[in-house]
Design an enzyme around this catalytic site. Structure first.
Site, PDB file in Angstrom:
ATOM      1  CG  ASP A 110      24.777  -4.747  -5.348  1.00 24.48           C
ATOM      2  OD1 ASP A 110      24.993  -4.535  -6.542  1.00 24.48           O
ATOM      3  OD2 ASP A 110      25.173  -5.772  -4.772  1.00 24.48           O
ATOM      4  CG  ASP A 168      23.101  -9.330  -5.237  1.00 24.84           C
ATOM      5  OD1 ASP A 168      24.163  -9.673  -5.787  1.00 24.84           O
ATOM      6  OD2 ASP A 168      22.716  -9.810  -4.145  1.00 24.84           O
ATOM      7  CG  HIS A 224      20.925 -13.443  -6.257  1.00 27.17           C
ATOM      8  ND1 HIS A 224      22.219 -13.536  -6.720  1.00 27.17           N
ATOM      9  CD2 HIS A 224      21.004 -12.793  -5.059  1.00 27.17           C
ATOM     10  CE1 HIS A 224      23.040 -12.960  -5.843  1.00 27.17           C
ATOM     11  NE2 HIS A 224      22.328 -12.496  -4.839  1.00 27.17           N
ATOM     12  CB  SER A 264      24.124 -16.459  -2.004  1.00 23.25           C
ATOM     13  OG  SER A 264      22.981 -15.731  -2.405  1.00 23.25           O
ATOM     14  CG  HIS A 294      19.465 -11.189  -1.299  1.00 25.86           C
ATOM     15  ND1 HIS A 294      20.002 -12.369  -0.844  1.00 25.86           N
ATOM     16  CD2 HIS A 294      20.424 -10.614  -2.067  1.00 25.86           C
ATOM     17  CE1 HIS A 294      21.237 -12.492  -1.296  1.00 25.86           C
ATOM     18  NE2 HIS A 294      21.524 -11.447  -2.051  1.00 25.86           N
ATOM     19  CE  LYS A 329      26.914  -7.042  -7.388  1.00 24.87           C
ATOM     20  NZ  LYS A 329      26.178  -7.782  -6.355  1.00 24.87           N
ATOM     21  CD  GLU A 375      26.976 -14.443  -3.697  1.00 22.60           C
ATOM     22  OE1 GLU A 375      26.444 -14.137  -4.789  1.00 22.60           O
ATOM     23  OE2 GLU A 375      26.498 -14.133  -2.598  1.00 22.60           O
ATOM     24  CB  ALA A 410      26.713  -4.289   2.342  1.00 21.64           C
ATOM     25  CB  CYS A 453      28.409  -5.884  -3.325  1.00 19.63           C
ATOM     26  SG  CYS A 453      27.714  -7.557  -3.338  1.00 19.63           S
TER      27      CYS A 453
HETATM   28  C1  VGL Z   1      25.418  -8.273  -1.063  1.00 23.28           C
HETATM   29  C2  VGL Z   1      25.158  -9.985   0.440  1.00 23.28           C
HETATM   30  C3  VGL Z   1      24.574 -10.776  -0.520  1.00 23.28           C
HETATM   31  C4  VGL Z   1      25.856  -6.867  -1.331  1.00 23.28           C
HETATM   32  C5  VGL Z   1      24.839  -9.054  -2.032  1.00 23.28           C
HETATM   33  O1  VGL Z   1      25.326  -6.235  -2.264  1.00 23.28           O
HETATM   34  O2  VGL Z   1      26.749  -6.365  -0.594  1.00 23.28           O
HETATM   35  N1  VGL Z   1      25.583  -8.738   0.162  1.00 23.28           N
HETATM   36  N2  VGL Z   1      24.424 -10.292  -1.749  1.00 23.28           N
HETATM   37 ZN    ZN Z   2      23.217 -11.396  -3.181  1.00 21.97          ZN
END
Ligand code: VGL
Ligand code: ZN
Length: 180
Positions: A10, A52, A54, A60, A71, A94, A101, A129, A133
């Site tokens: 990510d 990510d 979406h 989420s 995001h 993903k 989620e 993060a 993830c």
């Molecule tokens: C993530 C929060 C929401 C990540 C993704 O990539 O860690 N964190 N979506």
């Molecule tokens: Zn996300």
């Protein structure tokens, strides 16, 4: 057949300072991640990048009662990669469905199948993060039978105390925390 894969988790604009869901100092690891990509590429490892990805109305998002601001919406600048990926990078999208989620790159994707088809035994994980993830992806890799290394100097968490907790948990479960 490559025995090793680098999984870059990510590394997208929305997770960087100034983005929609910034990881503090997430941009500080960009040069390190780029270095690892180059290094692993040179030794013939498989390069995987999760993103990510979406839909506009993802579950989420806060407007749907979720924990996060909107995001990484598909095909928007916020979802773009901020690291240098070779052309043959395997891109894993993903959390692409409105009502599901997924923090892990293995969840609802064919990542496990791809890695096994390619003969991968060991995976090295970096990105953001750490406590979301990265954690979920690394722990799932372990569950799928891979030997898992976490690249300590190429991950960043949202909250330092949560990141520490996640690192400890990963280590306890058998993930090797390393810098190369
Ligand atoms: C993530 C929060 C929401 C990540 C993704 O990539 O860690 N964190 N979506
Ligand atoms: Zn996300």
């Amino acid at each position: 057949m490559p025995e090793e894969a680098l999984i870059v988790v990510d590394m997208q604009r929305d997770f960087m300072p100034g983005g929609a869901l910034p990881v503090p100092e997430g941009d500080k690891i960009i040069p390190k991640v780029n270095e690892y990509i180059k290094k692993f590429r040179e030794k013939g490892a498989l390069i995987v990048a999760t993103r990510d990805w979406h839909p506009e109305n993802h579950i989420s998002f806060k407007e749907r009662g979720g924990p996060w601001p909107k995001h990484c919406v598909q095909n928007t600048p916020g979802a773009e990669f901020v690291v240098d990926l070779p052309e043959d990078t395997i891109i894993i999208s993903k959390a692409t469905e409105p009502d599901k989620e997924a923090y892990s790159g293995f969840e609802g994707t064919n990542l496990d199948k791809i890695l096994k088809e390619k003969g991968v035994k060991r995976v090295y994980v970096c990105g953001v993060a750490t406590e979301y993830c990265v954690r979920a992806t690394a722990l799932d890799a372990l569950k799928h039978g891979f030997e898992v290394y976490l690249l300590r100097d190429a991950v960043k968490g949202i909250k330092p105390e949560d990141e520490e907790k996640a690192l400890k948990e990963m280590e306890e479960k058998g993930i090797k925390i390393v810098t190369l």
